[in-house]
Design an enzyme around this catalytic site. Structure first.
Site, PDB file in Angstrom:
ATOM      1  N   TYR A   1      -0.810 -23.627  31.383  1.00 15.25           N
ATOM      2  CA  TYR A   1      -1.280 -24.988  31.682  1.00 15.25           C
ATOM      3  C   TYR A   1      -0.219 -25.779  32.457  1.00 15.25           C
ATOM      4  O   TYR A   1      -0.547 -26.740  33.146  1.00 15.25           O
ATOM      5  CB  TYR A   1      -1.605 -25.747  30.385  1.00 15.25           C
ATOM      6  CG  TYR A   1      -3.078 -25.776  30.041  1.00 15.25           C
ATOM      7  CD1 TYR A   1      -3.987 -24.977  30.721  1.00 15.25           C
ATOM      8  CD2 TYR A   1      -3.553 -26.618  29.046  1.00 15.25           C
ATOM      9  CE1 TYR A   1      -5.331 -25.002  30.391  1.00 15.25           C
ATOM     10  CE2 TYR A   1      -4.897 -26.640  28.706  1.00 15.25           C
ATOM     11  CZ  TYR A   1      -5.777 -25.840  29.386  1.00 15.25           C
ATOM     12  OH  TYR A   1      -7.102 -25.876  29.057  1.00 15.25           O
TER      13      TYR A   1
ATOM     14  N   LYS B   1       2.917 -11.975  23.145  1.00 16.73           N
ATOM     15  CA  LYS B   1       3.022 -10.727  23.903  1.00 16.73           C
ATOM     16  C   LYS B   1       4.508 -10.446  24.099  1.00 16.73           C
ATOM     17  O   LYS B   1       4.981 -10.154  25.194  1.00 16.73           O
ATOM     18  CB  LYS B   1       2.259 -10.914  25.231  1.00 16.73           C
ATOM     19  CG  LYS B   1       2.074  -9.670  26.031  1.00 16.73           C
ATOM     20  CD  LYS B   1       1.086  -8.700  25.454  1.00 16.73           C
ATOM     21  CE  LYS B   1       1.078  -7.410  26.276  1.00 16.73           C
ATOM     22  NZ  LYS B   1       0.466  -6.278  25.579  1.00 16.73           N
TER      23      LYS B   1
ATOM     24  N   ASP C   1      -2.759  -8.191  22.086  1.00 22.56           N
ATOM     25  CA  ASP C   1      -3.820  -7.193  22.283  1.00 22.56           C
ATOM     26  C   ASP C   1      -4.258  -6.594  20.951  1.00 22.56           C
ATOM     27  O   ASP C   1      -5.457  -6.424  20.688  1.00 22.56           O
ATOM     28  CB  ASP C   1      -3.392  -6.101  23.274  1.00 22.56           C
ATOM     29  CG  ASP C   1      -1.947  -5.687  23.145  1.00 22.56           C
ATOM     30  OD1 ASP C   1      -1.150  -6.493  22.635  1.00 22.56           O
ATOM     31  OD2 ASP C   1      -1.597  -4.570  23.531  1.00 22.56           O
TER      32      ASP C   1
ATOM     33  N   ASP D   1      -6.394 -19.139  24.523  1.00 24.53           N
ATOM     34  CA  ASP D   1      -7.628 -19.254  25.282  1.00 24.53           C
ATOM     35  C   ASP D   1      -8.503 -18.032  25.003  1.00 24.53           C
ATOM     36  O   ASP D   1      -9.687 -18.148  24.629  1.00 24.53           O
ATOM     37  CB  ASP D   1      -7.263 -19.307  26.767  1.00 24.53           C
ATOM     38  CG  ASP D   1      -8.366 -19.868  27.632  1.00 24.53           C
ATOM     39  OD1 ASP D   1      -9.323 -20.410  27.075  1.00 24.53           O
ATOM     40  OD2 ASP D   1      -8.256 -19.751  28.853  1.00 24.53           O
TER      41      ASP D   1
END
Ligand code: NAD
Length: 420
Positions: A159, A229, A283, A307
């Site tokens: 963002y 991640k 993931d 998101d």
């Protein structure tokens, strides 16, 4: 302040800050609450949600003094502006507000009003509860297993991303800086390349994770999972995780344990008074939402992970017509459904107002009116279970009856009266 263009109510009192440090509010029994009905289907679901929230407030001895404020199409029609300053100031002054969806043109035109509102008001946590209501069709076998709340960082990561377009002088300047001055030679392929930079700060991460932990403690939740991640991006995503553990240890050492401590000291059974803080790689987390749904409770995530994860979780409990949301800042909140303005269905009194109604329920909870919030949830759940629903649910259920948006809302109001 005085307002020229907003429809200010004649009575009602302003919500004030009771405690600067904790952001705790002083909420009168008749608070002034700004509302933006929104663009497209906002004109249908906005008034429907307002009627239901009014009924829940009245049934619990309160009265909401609505202040209709304008943004998007309604603001352009009336005042030739997308986002009048007064609208932002009304929300800032009154601290708690609710909005419907606002349209953002793709690729060109003005930037997202939703993002502008969240950033201007520093509403840094986008909060999406995902729980299943009886009778809502779902693509999974056991949708009732999901009862999760996502906290998605709202102000940084992608963002606040800075990008340089492939083939421009600026992109080449950044490439030279990265390769020659920072020593990352041979990392970037030759030829045109788009480059991007995503900031994830200690300040931004910790304040988001603090909100998630506070929420989990206040609502007697079992765990907070930091989703990142970090195996690939060590100084942004892994840092988010590390700052989360650091915060839990430094500020909530008494109330929290890590997953390692859970197994080493408690044999996998957390004591009732301990909140487990754990982390998962994004993931893997997307898989586990489906395969080990009950292991997850509150999630804290940087912007992009949040998101993907929250939309995926929303699909498991029935999708866009159902999914509520609220944005938290310090001593401020703006409730809004996850869905957009769905222009092709606009103004037809057709779509499902549940997502906006349940966003209102989050707002009632934020005000400390959880009795009113529970009434809203129970009435909506009863209504959906009865099979008298809007077109999106009706077409997925045998023997259901199709109602208009306004009819659905009116029947929910009746149920609130019966339940109160
Ligand atoms: P959308 O959420 O508006 O609609 C996608 C589809 O989902 C619709 O066509 C409809 O089939 C279904 N749907 C959505 N809400 C529903 C409801 N309440 N009841 C029944 N079905 C519903 O997404 P989009 O088409 O990608 O976006 C349209 C516009 O909304 C864009 O301008 C976008 O930028 C904006 N948007 C705004 C917000 C926001 O205000 N927070 C969020 C997302 C999208």
């Amino acid at each position: 302040m005085s307002y020229d263009i907003a429809d200010a109510p004649e009575d009602g009192e302003v919500i004030t800050l009771a405690d600067e440090e904790t952001g705790e509010l002083d909420v009168p029994e008749n608070p002034i609450i700004p509302i933006i009905h929104g663009d497209g289907i906002g004109t249908d679901v906005g008034p429907a949600a307002q009627t239901v929230l009014d009924a829940a407030a009245e049934a619990t001895g309160r009265d909401i003094a609505w202040m209709r404020v304008y943004a998007g199409e309604s603001a352009r029609d009336k005042y030739d502006e997308n986002l009048p300053d007064e609208t932002v100031e009304a929300i800032r002054e009154h601290r708690v507000a609710i909005k419907g969806p606002l349209t953002t043109p793709v690729g060109s035109g003005f930037r997202s009003l939703n993002v502008a509102l969240r950033q201007t008001l520093d509403l840094y946590a986008n909060v999406r509860p995902t729980y299943h209501l009886d009778g809502v069709p779902s693509p999974v076998k056991e949708p009732g297993e999901m009862d999760m709340v996502s906290f998605r960082e709202n102000t940084e990561d992608v963002y606040a991303g800075i990008e340089w377009e492939a083939g421009t002088d600026d992109a080449e300047k950044v490439r030279e800086f990265v390769e020659d001055e920072m020593g990352f030679d041979e990392k970037i392929h030759d030829g045109p390349v788009g480059l991007g930079l995503k900031p994830i700060s200690e300040y931004g991460s910790k304040r988001l994770i603090r909100q998630a932990i506070e929420y989990a403690l206040a609502n007697d939740r079992d765990s907070v999972t930091l989703v990142h991640k970090g195996n690939i991006m060590k100084f942004t995503e892994a840092a988010f995780r590390d700052w989360g553990y650091e915060l839990a240890d430094e500020e909530y050492g008494e109330e929290t344990i890590t997953e390692d401590e859970l197994w080493e000291e408690y044999d996998g059974e957390a004591p009732d008074d301990k909140l487990v803080v754990k982390d998962r790689i994004a993931d893997n987390m997307l898989q586990q939402l489906l395969t080990r749904t009950t292991d997850y409770d509150v999630l804290a995530m940087p912007n992009l992970n949040g998101d993907y994860l929250s939309d995926s979780a929303g699909a498991q409990i029935g999708g866009l017509g159902i999914a509520p949301g609220i944005n938290f800042g310090d001593g401020r909140a703006l409730a809004e459904p996850v869905h957009g303005s769905a222009p092709k269905h606009a103004g037809q009194d057709k779509v499902n107002p549940t997502a906006m109604i349940l966003s209102g329920r989050e707002m009632l909870d934020y005000l400390g009116w959880s009795d009113a919030g529970d009434l809203v949830r129970d009435a909506v759940e009863e209504q959906i279970a009865s099979g008298r629903v809007t077109y999106d649910l009706e077409r997925q259920r045998d023997g259901a009856t199709k109602l208009a948006t306004s009819e659905f809302a009116d029947e929910v109001v009746e149920r609130i009266h019966d339940l109160a």
